[in-house]
Design an enzyme around this catalytic site. Structure first.
Site, PDB file in Angstrom:
ATOM      1  N   LYS A 120       0.836  -1.206   0.000  1.00 45.67           N
ATOM      2  CA  LYS A 120       0.000   0.000   0.000  1.00 45.67           C
ATOM      3  C   LYS A 120       0.871   1.256   0.000  1.00 45.67           C
ATOM      4  O   LYS A 120       0.656   2.176  -0.798  1.00 45.67           O
ATOM      5  CB  LYS A 120      -0.915  -0.011   1.224  1.00 45.67           C
ATOM      6  N   ASP A 138      -6.999   1.826   0.887  1.00 48.12           N
ATOM      7  CA  ASP A 138      -7.103   1.929   2.339  1.00 48.12           C
ATOM      8  C   ASP A 138      -8.513   1.528   2.755  1.00 48.12           C
ATOM      9  O   ASP A 138      -9.307   1.055   1.941  1.00 48.12           O
ATOM     10  CB  ASP A 138      -6.749   3.348   2.807  1.00 48.12           C
TER      11      ASP A 138
END
Ligand code: SF4
Length: 241
Positions: A120, A138
């Protein structure tokens, strides 16, 4: 949602937020990498409170690697997991200096090989620093994707890998920001503001006409759930995404 509606979805998000920007404050790619690493399991606002002092002392990996870990910990102590994060900042700085001549690398493989940098973080950095068409997922994007039914995926990583293939190239760079904005400000986890949502007619969820400020019209029918309900006639497999 229907795949042919996806361009219209992003056209409307662009209209709503024509100039999306990262919330994190940074001056260079190294500061961006550090700020994104620090933002794990905390808010961007909390990160922005500690980074001015941190980046004043260490605006580049050469100076970050020379800071005492205890000093980094003191500066970022208001953040969750600050001990691990302090150690990772120091270690990744040392690797950047020794392996990458002090520069933040561009490839996902090189980024994720850095201490403390996951997929991420790497995809956020690649998108913002290098203009890559990545969509880092997210909690907001994961929820919004599930409600809109853009792509299937049981984990944020799976959704992150699948999203770029369905987003038209003209929207791909800012898609990450737009989906976060939608999740933060309108498609909230609890009491999403469906009545104010610019993509409501494209969404496979909806609230009843009697809903107020995003509250369901007949909460008794959905006891224990503050979320939207699925529109009739949509396939159940998308729901699992
Ligand atoms: S209509 Fe409601 S559930 Fe759908 S994207 Fe908008 S806020 Fe989220």
């Amino acid at each position: 949602m229907n795949k042919q509606d996806i361009p219209e979805l992003f056209r409307r998000l662009r209209e709503q937020w024509p100039d999306p920007r990262p919330t994190l404050v940074f001056q260079n790619n190294f500061e961006l990498l550090c700020a994104v690493l620090l933002s794990a399991q905390t808010t961007d606002t909390a990160v922005n409170r500690v980074t001015p002092e941190l980046f004043e002392k260490a605006p580049d990996p050469e100076r970050m690697q020379l800071l005492d870990t205890a000093e980094i910990e003191r500066i970022i102590s208001s953040l969750g997991l600050y001990r691990n994060k302090a150690r990772h900042l120091k270690e990744l700085s040392r690797v950047l200096v020794t392996r990458f001549n002090g520069e933040v690398p561009e490839s996902e493989a090189d980024l994720t090989a850095l201490p403390g940098v996951g997929i991420k973080t790497a995809r956020v950095v690649r998108n913002i620093a290098f203009g890559a068409g990545t969509v880092a997922v997210d909690t907001h994007i994961f929820r919004v994707n599930s409600r809109l039914g853009l792509v299937s995926g049981k984990t944020p990583e799976a959704v992150s890998s699948a999203l770029p293939a369905v987003i038209p190239p003209e929207f791909i760079h800012d898609a990450h920001h737009w989906l976060i904005y939608l999740g933060r400000h309108i498609c909230r986890a609890r009491n999403p503001l469906c009545r104010e949502c610019p993509v409501r007619d494209l969404c496979r969820f909806e609230f009843g006409e009697d809903s107020r400020a995003g509250k369901p019209a007949n909460p008794g029918k959905r006891a224990g759930s503050a979320g939207p309900r699925r529109k009739a006639g949509k396939s159940g497999d998308q729901r699992k995404s």
